[in-house]
Enzyme design. Structure first.
Site, mmCIF file in Angstrom:
data_model
loop_
_atom_site.group_PDB
_atom_site.id
_atom_site.type_symbol
_atom_site.label_atom_id
_atom_site.label_comp_id
_atom_site.label_asym_id
_atom_site.label_seq_id
_atom_site.Cartn_x
_atom_site.Cartn_y
_atom_site.Cartn_z
ATOM 1 C CG ASP A 10 -32.732 -2.823 -61.902
ATOM 2 O OD1 ASP A 10 -33.464 -2.997 -62.888
ATOM 3 O OD2 ASP A 10 -32.903 -1.908 -61.066
ATOM 4 C CG ASP A 12 -34.758 2.381 -65.125
ATOM 5 O OD1 ASP A 12 -34.129 3.266 -65.714
ATOM 6 O OD2 ASP A 12 -35.620 1.672 -65.680
ATOM 7 N N GLY A 47 -39.108 -1.293 -60.609
ATOM 8 C CA GLY A 47 -38.893 -2.694 -60.983
ATOM 9 C C GLY A 47 -40.072 -3.332 -61.674
ATOM 10 N NE ARG A 50 -43.521 1.774 -71.111
ATOM 11 C CZ ARG A 50 -43.087 1.680 -72.369
ATOM 12 N NH1 ARG A 50 -43.938 1.824 -73.360
ATOM 13 N NH2 ARG A 50 -41.824 1.416 -72.619
ATOM 14 C CB SER A 117 -36.694 -0.249 -68.775
ATOM 15 O OG SER A 117 -36.876 0.782 -69.723
ATOM 16 C CG ASN A 119 -38.044 3.468 -72.861
ATOM 17 O OD1 ASN A 119 -38.213 3.656 -74.062
ATOM 18 N ND2 ASN A 119 -39.009 3.590 -71.969
ATOM 19 C CG ASP A 171 -33.318 0.162 -57.700
ATOM 20 O OD1 ASP A 171 -33.544 -0.693 -58.580
ATOM 21 O OD2 ASP A 171 -33.910 1.252 -57.648
HETATM 22 C C1 BG6 Z 1 -38.081 -0.427 -64.507
HETATM 23 C C2 BG6 Z 1 -38.463 0.726 -63.611
HETATM 24 O O1 BG6 Z 1 -36.693 -0.457 -64.667
HETATM 25 O O2 BG6 Z 1 -38.697 -0.300 -65.782
HETATM 26 C C3 BG6 Z 1 -39.981 0.814 -63.521
HETATM 27 O O3 BG6 Z 1 -37.909 0.525 -62.318
HETATM 28 C C4 BG6 Z 1 -40.580 0.916 -64.916
HETATM 29 O O4 BG6 Z 1 -40.350 1.911 -62.736
HETATM 30 C C5 BG6 Z 1 -40.122 -0.267 -65.761
HETATM 31 O O5 BG6 Z 1 -42.002 0.917 -64.838
HETATM 32 C C6 BG6 Z 1 -40.633 -0.205 -67.185
HETATM 33 O O6 BG6 Z 1 -40.008 0.861 -67.843
HETATM 34 P P1 BG6 Z 1 -40.324 1.338 -69.319
HETATM 35 O O7 BG6 Z 1 -39.104 2.170 -69.674
HETATM 36 O O8 BG6 Z 1 -40.454 0.128 -70.181
HETATM 37 O O9 BG6 Z 1 -41.570 2.137 -69.267
HETATM 38 MG MG MG Z 2 -34.395 -0.685 -60.475
#
Ligand code: BG6
Ligand code: MG
Length: 214
Positions: A10, A12, A47, A50, A117, A119, A171
């Site tokens: 993972d 984040d 986890g 969005r 994510s 991102n 996590d």
């Molecule tokens: C996860 C985070 O890795 O990504 C979440 O733990 C988050 O909190 C999710 O909502 C989506 O992220 P992003 O960057 O696509 O908004």
């Molecule tokens: Mg995480």
């Protein structure tokens, strides 16, 4: 014979820490909408995607919100979040994480990312890890987010490994559930240790080197 052929991380909360940036961006949105938001609610967003994160925040919103308005606020949150991510640099990658990743690679493990994510690639680039992993499975290539196993199953596919030969590092409880649903062993780190679902519990990231050894 290695215990695992591949490790799927993972991002984040495992490779780096973006909680504070997520918090600041969601807080700005919640404040504009007049919704109460705090660190405890932010922890529930770990986890999850969005949109699902926003649905959790909207539990405290008295009115109905149209899908178009939801999209508007999601875009706004992401703009604020991405501006904050620009502060990240290779200095945000801890030496312990980098040395552990290098050690796992030296012992012949494939290394992949399995993150909800959208991102993920941007963050990895900021950390100087843009080209580091053998594969990246992220929020852009899945239709169901954790605890569904899709993101990890795709990561295993990308690196051409059977799921049972992969170890997931997570996590978040949703992430551990996703790994288990995908037939993978999992190592819990940080807050995820408390939920008791990990095949292993890591006190610190470098403990991974011991996990894959024995
Ligand atoms: C996860 C985070 O890795 O990504 C979440 O733990 C988050 O909190 C999710 O909502 C989506 O992220 P992003 O960057 O696509 O908004
Ligand atoms: Mg995480």
């Amino acid at each position: 014979m290695k215990k695992y052929n591949a490790i799927i991380f993972d991002l984040d909360g495992v490779i780096c820490h973006t909680d504070q940036y997520h918090y600041e961006a969601w807080k700005a949105v919640a404040d504009e909408l007049g919704i109460y938001f705090d660190e405890a609610i932010n922890n529930r967003l770990r986890g999850v995607s969005r949109m699902e994160s926003f649905e959790i925040i909207l539990e405290r919103y008295e009115k109905e919100m149209s899908e178009a308005d939801k999209e508007h606020w999601l875009t706004k949150k992401n703009e604020i979040y991405k501006a904050l991510l620009k502060n990240m640099s290779p200095a945000d990658l801890s030496l312990e994480v980098k040395e552990t990743l290098d050690g796992l690679r030296e012992s012949g493990h494939k290394l992949a990312i399995g993150s909800s994510s959208k991102n993920a690639r941007f963050i990895l680039g900021q950390l100087g890890l843009g080209e580091y992993f053998d594969a990246i499975s992220d929020g852009n290539n899945i239709s169901k987010s954790k605890p569904d196993p899709e993101v990890f199953v795709k990561a295993a596919e990308y690196i051409e490994e059977a799921q049972k030969h992969c170890l997931v590092v997570e996590d978040a409880e949703a992430g551990l559930k996703a790994a288990i649903a995908g037939g993978m062993d999992c190592a819990a780190i940080g807050d995820a240790v408390g939920c008791g679902l990990g095949t292993y519990n890591l006190a610190t990231f470098s403990d991974l080197l011991k996990v894959v050894e024995n």
